[in-house]
Design an enzyme around this catalytic site. Structure first.
Site, PDB file in Angstrom:
ATOM      1  CB  SER A 149      -8.649  -0.712  -1.067  1.00 10.83           C
ATOM      2  OG  SER A 149      -7.434  -1.387  -1.249  1.00 10.83           O
ATOM      3  CG  ASP A 225      -2.659   4.506  -1.295  1.00  9.13           C
ATOM      4  OD1 ASP A 225      -2.009   3.517  -0.898  1.00  9.13           O
ATOM      5  OD2 ASP A 225      -3.887   4.493  -1.454  1.00  9.13           O
ATOM      6  CG  HIS A 258      -4.890   2.454   1.019  1.00  5.76           C
ATOM      7  ND1 HIS A 258      -5.139   2.532  -0.336  1.00  5.76           N
ATOM      8  CD2 HIS A 258      -5.449   1.286   1.433  1.00  5.76           C
ATOM      9  CE1 HIS A 258      -5.810   1.456  -0.717  1.00  5.76           C
ATOM     10  NE2 HIS A 258      -6.018   0.687   0.326  1.00  5.76           N
TER      11      HIS A 258
END
Length: 285
Positions: A149, A225, A258
């Site tokens: 991320s 995600d 995620h």
């Protein structure tokens, strides 16, 4: 350089250790974790630097990713720094938001007050921390970089800007085009000011389009995600990489989100990918 060990745990015949030290880059005490595989007791080993995402510390990857078994098998050390400076003197988001300030250093060197005194995470990750690791631990100069991320953004941008320092780059769910997403715009406008030309120096899509890349890159992205379209924009990175005809592989993984459930499902692939570039192949005669 003085470092203070917080704790040490044996795992897969290697050692997971946590340390603090006073950082000259961030002007505060920093924490990092290191996993030393069993091979490090006999000879220096290469290092994978892992950069975590928003709200994380050095602990998230080490506790949740399930990387130690494969790293021990391959003989790769893993170093995980914190995601931002910390301490009472370090400024935070005025509303204590999760996406800026403490836990959200974005792996850049801030130029704007009050952030610039402490938020120098780019220099910390690129220069100070590797120098410390190489002087204090049984590791070689060969290193790779990866992250998730915000940390995937950090891994891509740092790797692209320092291709002479790393052997390979990978990322999970990276923020690929932060100059065009809410997380990046908020962080960059505060840390770097309103000159958007400066922002481009920390945007993987802009850097890749401008400089290309001689290093192999692996990216995994879950297609379930929740941040995919608004924040991560992997299609932007795919488009630039296709134009550059690079050694680049972005895998869209069906049904994954995620979380660290996603990371733990594919972390062995990333370690194996990096091992191919970190560890020389011995050809028997």
């Amino acid at each position: 350089m003085s470092i203070n060990k917080i704790n040490e745990t044996k795992v897969f015949d290697g050692l997971h250790q946590r340390f603090t030290h006073q950082s000259s880059s961030t002007q505060c005490e920093m924490t990092f974790a290191i996993f030393l595989p069993p091979q490090a007791s006999k000879q220096p080993v290469p290092v994978l630097y892992w950069l975590s995402g928003l709200t994380c510390t050095d602990e998230n990857f080490m506790q949740k990713a399930g990387a130690f078994r494969k790293a021990a098998e391959l003989g790769i050390a893993i170093v995980a720094p914190d995601t931002s400076p910390r301490g009472n003197s370090v400024p935070d988001d005025s509303e204590k938001a999760y996406d800026f300030g403490l836990g959200a250093g974005f792996y850049l060197n801030a130029t704007e007050a009050p952030w610039k005194e402490h938020y120098q995470m780019y220099s910390y990750v690129v220069d100070e921390l590797p120098a410390l690791i190489e002087s204090q631990f049984p590791v070689t100069h060969k290193k790779a970089i990866s992250g998730h991320s915000m940390g995937g953004h950090g891994a891509l941008t740092i790797g692209l800007k320092n291709q002479d320092k790393y052997q390979s780059i990978s990322a999970f769910s990276p923020i690929t085009n932060p100059t065009e997403c809410p997380w990046g715009i908020k962080a960059f406008s505060n840390y770097l000011g309103n000159d958007q030309v400066l922002w481009q120096d920390y945007d993987a899509c802009k850097l890749l389009a401008k400089h290309g890349c001689q290093l192999p890159i692996l990216v995994d992205q879950g297609d379930s995600d929740g941040f995919l379209e608004e924040q991560l924009k992997p299609n932007h990175l795919i488009d630039v990489a296709a134009q550059q005809q690079l050694d680049f592989n972005l895998r869209m993984q069906a049904g994954y989100d995620h979380s660290y459930f996603f990371i733990s499902s594919f972390v062995d692939d990333h370690l194996t990918f990096h091992a191919k570039h970190l560890i020389p192949i011995t050809v028997s005669k």
